[in-house]
Write a protein that holds these residues in place. Structure first.
Motif, short mmCIF file in Angstrom:
data_model
loop_
_atom_site.label_atom_id
_atom_site.label_comp_id
_atom_site.label_asym_id
_atom_site.label_seq_id
_atom_site.Cartn_x
_atom_site.Cartn_y
_atom_site.Cartn_z
N ASN A 57 3.61 5.98 -5.39
CA ASN A 57 3.63 5.92 -6.85
C ASN A 57 2.50 6.75 -7.44
O ASN A 57 2.70 7.58 -8.31
CB ASN A 57 3.51 4.44 -7.28
CG ASN A 57 3.45 4.29 -8.78
OD1 ASN A 57 3.93 5.15 -9.51
ND2 ASN A 57 2.86 3.21 -9.24
N ARG A 58 1.30 6.54 -6.92
CA ARG A 58 0.12 7.23 -7.47
C ARG A 58 0.13 8.73 -7.19
O ARG A 58 -0.55 9.49 -7.86
CB ARG A 58 -1.15 6.60 -6.90
CG ARG A 58 -1.58 5.36 -7.63
CD ARG A 58 -2.20 5.70 -8.96
NE ARG A 58 -2.12 4.58 -9.88
CZ ARG A 58 -2.36 4.67 -11.18
NH1 ARG A 58 -2.65 5.83 -11.72
NH2 ARG A 58 -2.26 3.63 -11.95
N GLN A 112 -3.61 11.63 -1.98
CA GLN A 112 -3.56 10.32 -2.61
C GLN A 112 -3.86 9.21 -1.60
O GLN A 112 -4.55 8.24 -1.90
CB GLN A 112 -2.21 10.09 -3.29
CG GLN A 112 -2.16 8.84 -4.13
CD GLN A 112 -3.28 8.80 -5.17
OE1 GLN A 112 -3.54 9.79 -5.85
NE2 GLN A 112 -3.98 7.68 -5.27
N VAL A 132 -15.74 2.87 -1.77
CA VAL A 132 -16.48 4.07 -2.12
C VAL A 132 -16.40 4.18 -3.64
O VAL A 132 -15.32 4.13 -4.21
CB VAL A 132 -15.87 5.31 -1.46
CG1 VAL A 132 -16.49 6.58 -2.03
CG2 VAL A 132 -16.07 5.26 0.04
N ALA A 191 -16.03 5.44 -7.26
CA ALA A 191 -15.18 6.54 -7.72
C ALA A 191 -15.98 7.80 -8.05
O ALA A 191 -15.48 8.90 -7.89
CB ALA A 191 -14.38 6.10 -8.94
N LEU A 244 -10.30 5.46 0.33
CA LEU A 244 -11.69 5.48 -0.09
C LEU A 244 -11.96 4.37 -1.11
O LEU A 244 -13.01 3.73 -1.08
CB LEU A 244 -12.06 6.85 -0.67
CG LEU A 244 -12.12 7.99 0.36
CD1 LEU A 244 -12.37 9.33 -0.31
CD2 LEU A 244 -13.20 7.71 1.41
N TYR A 245 -11.00 4.14 -2.01
CA TYR A 245 -11.15 3.03 -2.94
C TYR A 245 -11.24 1.71 -2.18
O TYR A 245 -12.04 0.85 -2.51
CB TYR A 245 -9.95 2.95 -3.89
CG TYR A 245 -10.05 3.84 -5.09
CD1 TYR A 245 -11.26 4.05 -5.74
CD2 TYR A 245 -8.92 4.47 -5.61
CE1 TYR A 245 -11.34 4.87 -6.84
CE2 TYR A 245 -9.00 5.29 -6.72
CZ TYR A 245 -10.21 5.48 -7.33
OH TYR A 245 -10.29 6.29 -8.42
N SER A 246 -10.39 1.56 -1.15
CA SER A 246 -10.33 0.24 -0.53
C SER A 246 -11.54 -0.02 0.36
O SER A 246 -11.81 -1.16 0.71
CB SER A 246 -9.02 0.05 0.23
OG SER A 246 -8.85 1.07 1.15
N THR A 263 2.18 1.93 -3.40
CA THR A 263 1.09 2.36 -4.30
C THR A 263 0.76 3.83 -4.07
O THR A 263 0.60 4.59 -5.02
CB THR A 263 -0.17 1.51 -4.06
OG1 THR A 263 0.19 0.14 -4.19
CG2 THR A 263 -1.25 1.83 -5.06
N THR A 289 -7.52 9.10 -1.26
CA THR A 289 -8.15 8.44 -2.41
C THR A 289 -8.01 6.93 -2.28
O THR A 289 -8.97 6.19 -2.49
CB THR A 289 -7.48 8.92 -3.71
OG1 THR A 289 -7.46 10.34 -3.72
CG2 THR A 289 -8.22 8.42 -4.92
N THR A 290 -6.82 6.49 -1.90
CA THR A 290 -6.57 5.05 -1.81
C THR A 290 -7.46 4.40 -0.76
O THR A 290 -8.04 3.34 -0.99
CB THR A 290 -5.09 4.80 -1.46
OG1 THR A 290 -4.29 5.51 -2.41
CG2 THR A 290 -4.75 3.32 -1.54
N PRO A 308 0.80 -1.22 0.00
CA PRO A 308 0.00 0.00 0.00
C PRO A 308 0.84 1.28 0.00
O PRO A 308 0.51 2.23 -0.72
CB PRO A 308 -0.80 -0.13 1.29
CG PRO A 308 -0.91 -1.59 1.53
CD PRO A 308 0.38 -2.17 1.03
#
Lengths: 374, 352
Positions: free
Chosen positions: A62-63, A315, A326, A328, A321-323, A59, A318-319, A56
């Motif tokens: 990187n992102r 970021q 939620v 997009a 929330l994705y996991s 990621t 965002t990560t 994580p």
């Protein structure tokens, strides 16, 4: 030195609130990891699989590369002109589109909008992208510094026009590049068999290089101070002999170059230019990163480190929330809620309130009072 | 000025024509097919729409005005190209192509321009699915038959000739059926854990393709371990897949609602050091690069949403012009592409 004095010094540091915000978002990540896997370990775990470091934290770093780079440029623009450059997302798309147009010059249409091999050397393609970014930035800077147009209005031109121009260069298509090394900058540097030579995503190095280079230039020249003084009082700066207009123009041009670097990474990630979506809405995240970094959007003093922390915070958010699944398309709402909380935390009006609360607390702590008396 | 007169004249003749047609059709039976329920899929003859494409300017060609959405995906650009390739003089057509750049207001103006130019038939691939009644009425008043393609409109069906396009839910069912067959053919006894990458939420394609999977998963004992939108783009598909991968959950199937997101998901798998060939990857659309990936073994199956619709629309126009009855809803012919037919598909559809 008493505990509360030390604490006070930490709290008064410019970077205290940005770091607290980052810590909070990371904590949220840890909690989510714990709720799904039962322990916080996996969030910090970094494993090496088939020549790629995974985890994580990797990621998130990187992102956040594109955002970090955009935030660096945006910080200088905000500082010297007390305004924001809202065209950076469009400039990302435009520089990417022109670069791929150059790399496949004259052969795109007949090859199904794929670049099968470079028509001009890859390095030239990269330089073209940087040049486009610089020209766009300088244009914005010219409008702001010479014609005294409000930054948001001035950059609105490229915000709308830039993406349209990108579509013209991309011929309304999603142009792809099939040459293997095109994907290196946004992914991993590989050998001819497709094995990773470096296990860390290249974008992390690029973002770090941009941050370090900018910080060094600002520290070892008077540029950083000049930018701040122009931002604090542009007239006074001119009277003492600073060329305010030129400094503002330079800052915007640099911001454009940063957008081009971010565009190079974004196009390399997917191996092509999607002019409709490249860098879409990223200008808002970049401005947010600057604000989260504890920088005033009214210009003046700035902290590059703060902006970088702000970008990583966004970021990380965002990560997480994705996991937690939620969707997009609902992401902006949750981001907005968190942003409201963070902005309230950073409000200068809130600090005296907090200080009053702390003083009250101090009076209740006998140990501290004794120390203060001594 | 000239144009204005032409426009008025056109409108008048159109109005006169529709009046006379209305008179003809006044006595037709207007009962609907009971099996269709409240669906709009009823035959054309009872809809009060009697315009047919014909060569009204006598140049021996039928002029098609095509109001396209934009160029937002590989599917769309292939779709445009297929119209440009098919509607040529050799096939008895002329094409006027207008691209709305995904701007609904511009597209409405585009359709008005086509009406003013006096094209002989209009194909509208609408950007949005609302607010079209006045413009469809204008086209009808001008006597120009109009085909709605790609995205169905919720308007009265006496405003257009026919809807033509893919059946998104049917495509989803094709994919689901393929997965069922694949599982039983290969005697897979492991639990099926599916990562579901959705298209832009609310789009026709997303709704149909998602419904097919949502309907089928519980009955087949499949677990959807992750469901997230990648907004039909490669970049978002890659990012969303990355964030799923770092959760470390088990999965063996990826159900990705278009090719672009599939490219992104495969990149994310490779970046995480995983071999895409070890997963069952289901994609939608069938762009050339994706079909090539089926041949290379990276994608297992593509439920086809054929973008090369030009010839099928042409055939439809010819049928209507010849006086044949056209159903109100016509679906394009679609199947799936897997390792059994990918090589052939790339030869026939893409010529290489």
């Amino acid at each position: 030195m008493t505990i509360s004095d030390a604490l006070g010094r930490v709290v008064r540091s410019r970077l205290f609130f940005p770091l607290v915000c980052l810590a909070l978002v990371l904590l949220l990540n840890v909690i989510v990891t714990m709720s799904t896997t039962g322990s916080p370990g996996p969030f910090f775990q970094i494993t090496l699989t088939n020549g790629a470091l995974n985890g994580p934290l990797i990621t998130i770093l990187n992102r956040s590369s594109e955002l970090v780079i955009l935030a660096v440029g945006m910080t200088l623009v905000v500082s010297c002109s007390a305004g924001t450059d809202i065209s950076v997302g469009a400039v990302m798309a435009l520089s990417g589109a022109v670069s791929i147009w150059a790399l496949g010059f004259g052969q795109l249409a007949q090859n199904d909008y794929h670049v099968k091999e470079y028509v001009v050397p890859y390095a030239v393609g990269l330089l073209v992208a940087l040049a486009v970014g610089a020209v766009c930035g300088a244009w914005n800077g010219f409008l702001v510094s010479r014609l005294k147009i409000q930054p948001m209005v001035a950059t609105l031109i490229l915000y709308t026009g830039g993406r349209g121009a990108a579509k013209v260069f991309a011929d309304g298509q999603i142009d792809k590049v099939d040459v293997a090394n095109y994907k290196w900058l946004g992914n991993f540097i590989q050998d001819s068999q497709g094995n990773n030579l470096v296990p860390i995503p290249t974008a992390i190095f690029i973002a770090a290089a941009v941050v370090v280079a900018t910080a060094l230039v600002l520290r070892h020249t008077a540029l950083g101070m000049n930018i701040q003084s122009v931002g604090i009082n542009s007239r006074a700066s001119r009277i003492v002999g600073l060329k305010s207009a030129r400094i503002i123009l330079l800052a915007y041009a640099f911001c454009g170059v940063c957008a081009a670097v971010a565009g190079i990474i974004a196009t390399s990630r997917i191996g092509g230019i999607d002019a409709n979506n490249c860098g879409k809405m990223l200008e808002l995240d970049a401005i947010l990163a600057v604000a989260l970094g504890g920088n005033s959007l009214a210009g003046g003093k700035f902290s590059l480190t703060g902006s970088v922390i702000g970008a990583v915070t966004i970021q990380a958010l965002t990560t997480v929330l994705y996991s937690i699944n939620v969707s997009a398309d609902q992401l902006p709402l949750y981001k907005a809620i968190v942003v409201v909380i963070i902005v309230i935390l950073q409000s200068p009006q809130l600090r005296p309130l907090l200080r009053r609360g702390r003083d009250g607390l101090k009076r209740l702590l006998p140990g501290d009072r004794a120390a203060a008396a001594a | 000025m000239n144009l204005k007169i032409k426009k008025i004249a056109l409108a008048l003749t159109g109005a006169a024509m529709s009046l006379s047609f209305a008179a003809c059709s006044a006595g037709t039976d207007s009962s609907t097919d009971p099996t269709r329920g409240d669906d709009s899929t009823v035959a054309a003859d009872d809809s009060g729409y009697n315009l047919v494409p014909r060569d009204s300017n006598g140049d021996g060609l039928i002029t098609l005005g095509f109001a396209q959405v934009g160029a937002e995906s590989g599917w769309r650009t292939a779709n445009t190209q297929s119209y440009k390739d098919y509607f040529v003089e050799a096939n008895g057509f002329k094409l006027v192509f207008l691209d709305a750049n995904q701007d609904a207001d511009k597209q409405k103006q585009d359709v008005r321009d086509l009406i003013a130019q006096g094209v002989e038939v209009i194909d509208l691939a609408p950007v949005t699915d609302s607010g079209w009644e006045p413009i469809l009425q204008e086209a009808k008043d001008a006597g120009i038959p109009l085909i709605v393609s790609d995205r169905q409109l919720s308007v009265s069906d006496d405003l257009y000739l026919t809807y033509f396009g893919g059946n998104m839910e049917e495509e989803g069912k094709t994919a689901v059926k393929w997965l069922q067959d694949y599982i039983s053919a290969n005697n897979i006894s492991d639990p099926i854990n599916i990562v579901h990458l959705q298209g832009t939420i609310g789009s026709t394609a997303q709704k149909g393709r998602t419904k097919a999977l949502d309907d089928a998963a519980p009955g087949n004992g499949w677990n959807v371990v992750y469901q997230q939108t990648g907004e039909f783009t490669q970049a978002k598909g890659q990012e969303v897949m990355e964030s799923f991968l770092q959760q470390g959950k088990d999965f063996n199937v990826i159900y990705s609602e278009n090719d672009d997101m599939t490219y992104g998901a495969i990149d994310a798998l490779q970046a995480a050091g995983k071999d895409p060939k070890e997963y069952i990857i289901i994609s939608f659309d069938g762009n050339k690069s994706a079909v090539q990936m089926v041949i290379d073994g990276l994608i297992d199956v593509i439920a086809e949403c054929d973008p090369l619709l030009g010839p099928q629309v042409g055939a439809l126009i010819n049928q209507a012009a010849a006086g044949q009855t056209i159903a109100k809803v016509t679906y394009s012919q679609e199947g799936f592409i897997d390792s059994t037919n990918a090589v052939e598909k790339i030869k026939t559809a893409f010529g290489s």
